[in-house]
Design a protein around this motif. Structure first.
Motif, PDB file in Angstrom:
ATOM      1  N   PHE A 229      39.545  29.665  26.292  1.00 50.17           N
ATOM      2  CA  PHE A 229      38.955  28.638  27.145  1.00 50.17           C
ATOM      3  C   PHE A 229      38.297  29.270  28.370  1.00 50.17           C
ATOM      4  N   ILE A 230      38.978  30.231  28.972  1.00 51.72           N
ATOM      5  CA  ILE A 230      38.429  30.867  30.170  1.00 51.72           C
ATOM      6  C   ILE A 230      37.149  31.632  29.856  1.00 51.72           C
ATOM      7  N   THR A 231      37.144  32.391  28.753  1.00 50.78           N
ATOM      8  CA  THR A 231      35.944  33.181  28.453  1.00 50.78           C
ATOM      9  C   THR A 231      34.801  32.322  27.926  1.00 50.78           C
ATOM     10  N   LYS A 232      35.119  31.281  27.183  1.00 58.21           N
ATOM     11  CA  LYS A 232      34.044  30.466  26.607  1.00 58.21           C
ATOM     12  C   LYS A 232      33.576  29.351  27.529  1.00 58.21           C
ATOM     13  N   SER A 233      34.461  28.813  28.348  1.00 60.00           N
ATOM     14  CA  SER A 233      34.074  27.682  29.202  1.00 60.00           C
ATOM     15  C   SER A 233      33.912  28.083  30.661  1.00 60.00           C
ATOM     16  N   VAL A 234      34.972  28.625  31.257  1.00 57.47           N
ATOM     17  CA  VAL A 234      34.933  28.942  32.684  1.00 57.47           C
ATOM     18  C   VAL A 234      33.930  30.055  32.964  1.00 57.47           C
ATOM     19  N   TRP A 235      34.037  31.160  32.224  1.00 54.69           N
ATOM     20  CA  TRP A 235      33.130  32.300  32.449  1.00 54.69           C
ATOM     21  C   TRP A 235      31.677  31.882  32.235  1.00 54.69           C
ATOM     22  N   GLU A 236      31.445  31.165  31.156  1.00 58.42           N
ATOM     23  CA  GLU A 236      30.067  30.753  30.856  1.00 58.42           C
ATOM     24  C   GLU A 236      29.548  29.785  31.917  1.00 58.42           C
ATOM     25  N   PHE A 237      30.407  28.897  32.414  1.00 54.35           N
ATOM     26  CA  PHE A 237      29.988  27.954  33.449  1.00 54.35           C
ATOM     27  C   PHE A 237      29.599  28.691  34.733  1.00 54.35           C
ATOM     28  N   ILE A 238      30.420  29.637  35.158  1.00 59.38           N
ATOM     29  CA  ILE A 238      30.163  30.327  36.426  1.00 59.38           C
ATOM     30  C   ILE A 238      29.050  31.360  36.297  1.00 59.38           C
TER      31      ILE A 238
ATOM     32  N   GLN B 146      27.039  31.975  33.415  1.00 59.18           N
ATOM     33  CA  GLN B 146      25.996  31.689  32.433  1.00 59.18           C
ATOM     34  C   GLN B 146      25.845  32.819  31.430  1.00 59.18           C
ATOM     35  N   ASP B 147      26.971  33.394  31.027  1.00 63.69           N
ATOM     36  CA  ASP B 147      26.969  34.519  30.081  1.00 63.69           C
ATOM     37  C   ASP B 147      27.723  34.101  28.824  1.00 63.69           C
TER      38      ASP B 147
ATOM     39  N   GLY C 110      28.094  41.756  30.216  1.00 65.89           N
ATOM     40  CA  GLY C 110      26.988  42.609  30.632  1.00 65.89           C
ATOM     41  C   GLY C 110      26.087  41.931  31.638  1.00 65.89           C
ATOM     42  N   ASP C 111      26.377  40.677  31.956  1.00 64.88           N
ATOM     43  CA  ASP C 111      25.438  39.918  32.778  1.00 64.88           C
ATOM     44  C   ASP C 111      26.162  39.224  33.922  1.00 64.88           C
ATOM     45  N   ILE C 112      26.371  39.954  34.996  1.00 66.50           N
ATOM     46  CA  ILE C 112      26.930  39.346  36.198  1.00 66.50           C
ATOM     47  C   ILE C 112      25.848  39.423  37.263  1.00 66.50           C
ATOM     48  N   LYS C 113      25.155  38.309  37.425  1.00 69.74           N
ATOM     49  CA  LYS C 113      23.983  38.271  38.307  1.00 69.74           C
ATOM     50  C   LYS C 113      24.317  38.637  39.747  1.00 69.74           C
ATOM     51  N   LEU C 114      25.526  38.277  40.211  1.00 66.37           N
ATOM     52  CA  LEU C 114      25.926  38.642  41.567  1.00 66.37           C
ATOM     53  C   LEU C 114      25.820  40.147  41.790  1.00 66.37           C
ATOM     54  N   TYR C 115      26.363  40.899  40.872  1.00 65.77           N
ATOM     55  CA  TYR C 115      26.386  42.358  40.960  1.00 65.77           C
ATOM     56  C   TYR C 115      24.982  42.922  40.749  1.00 65.77           C
TER      57      TYR C 115
END
Length: 194
Positions: A73-82, A84-85, A104-109
């Motif tokens: 749930f965290i990787t598919k819902s929470v991570w994707e929500f925050i 967008q990966d 591979g896609d953390i826009k903040l960093y």
């Protein structure tokens, strides 16, 4: 014309960047800075997880799911929500005590590296601490205690050969090692060491 997602990403980057800058301006010692930045992430992780749980109760309920389902749930819902990966990968090690989340896609960093051109910027470490906090906060909702440690490496095909469908256009690979405690005594001991 910018898309709604681009506007959201820009605002998110601005808010996180300003929050980190505010913590830095307090002139705290490094440990206190890390704790305060991680706490910001914990609050966000808890709020987003609760919001997503309330929006779709059929996906995860606290009583009927396992730790593996919570991580899904965290990787598919929470991570994707925050972030967008949707290419985030989850792997489990050591009979369920360790989980790895790879992205591979953390826009903040990526934004800070591109903006400053400097991988030694202290804000980059702060962003990783913030993300560790997000993961801890999301897991707090499920009453799971853990230690989260980040790792960033330059992208190479060799590093991601075991991952299915992992895109090869990323600059960095972000791995978050999550060590889940099986009982609270382990958590208390390891928290003191961290």
């Amino acid at each position: 014309m910018q898309s709604q997602q681009d506007v959201f990403d820009s605002l998110f980057i601005l808010l996180v960047n300003e929050s980190i800058q505010y913590v830095f301006s307090k002139k705290l010692d490094k440990k206190a800075q890390k704790q305060e930045i991680e706490e910001l992430g914990i609050q966000l992780g808890e709020k987003v997880t609760n919001k997503l749980l309330n929006s779709d109760k059929s996906r995860v309920t606290l009583e009927k799911n396992s730790i593996d389902n919570y991580f899904q749930f965290i990787t598919k819902s929470v991570w994707e929500f925050i972030f967008q990966d949707s290419n985030c990968q989850l792997t489990k090690e050591n009979e369920g005590a360790n989980y790895l989340i790879t992205s591979g896609d953390i826009k903040l960093y990526n934004y800070l590296v591109t903006e400053k051109g400097n991988q030694n910027d202290p804000k980059l470490e702060a962003i990783l601490n913030f993300i560790c906090g997000i993961l801890k906060g999301a897991l707090n909702v499920f009453n799971i205690e853990c230690i989260v440690s980040p790792n960033v490496a330059s992208y190479s095909k060799q590093m991601v050969k075991d991952f299915k469908n992992f895109p090869d256009f990323y600059s960095y690979i972000f791995t978050f090692n999550i060590n889940v405690f099986t009982d609270n005594n382990d958590a208390d001991l390891n928290k003191n060491e961290a």
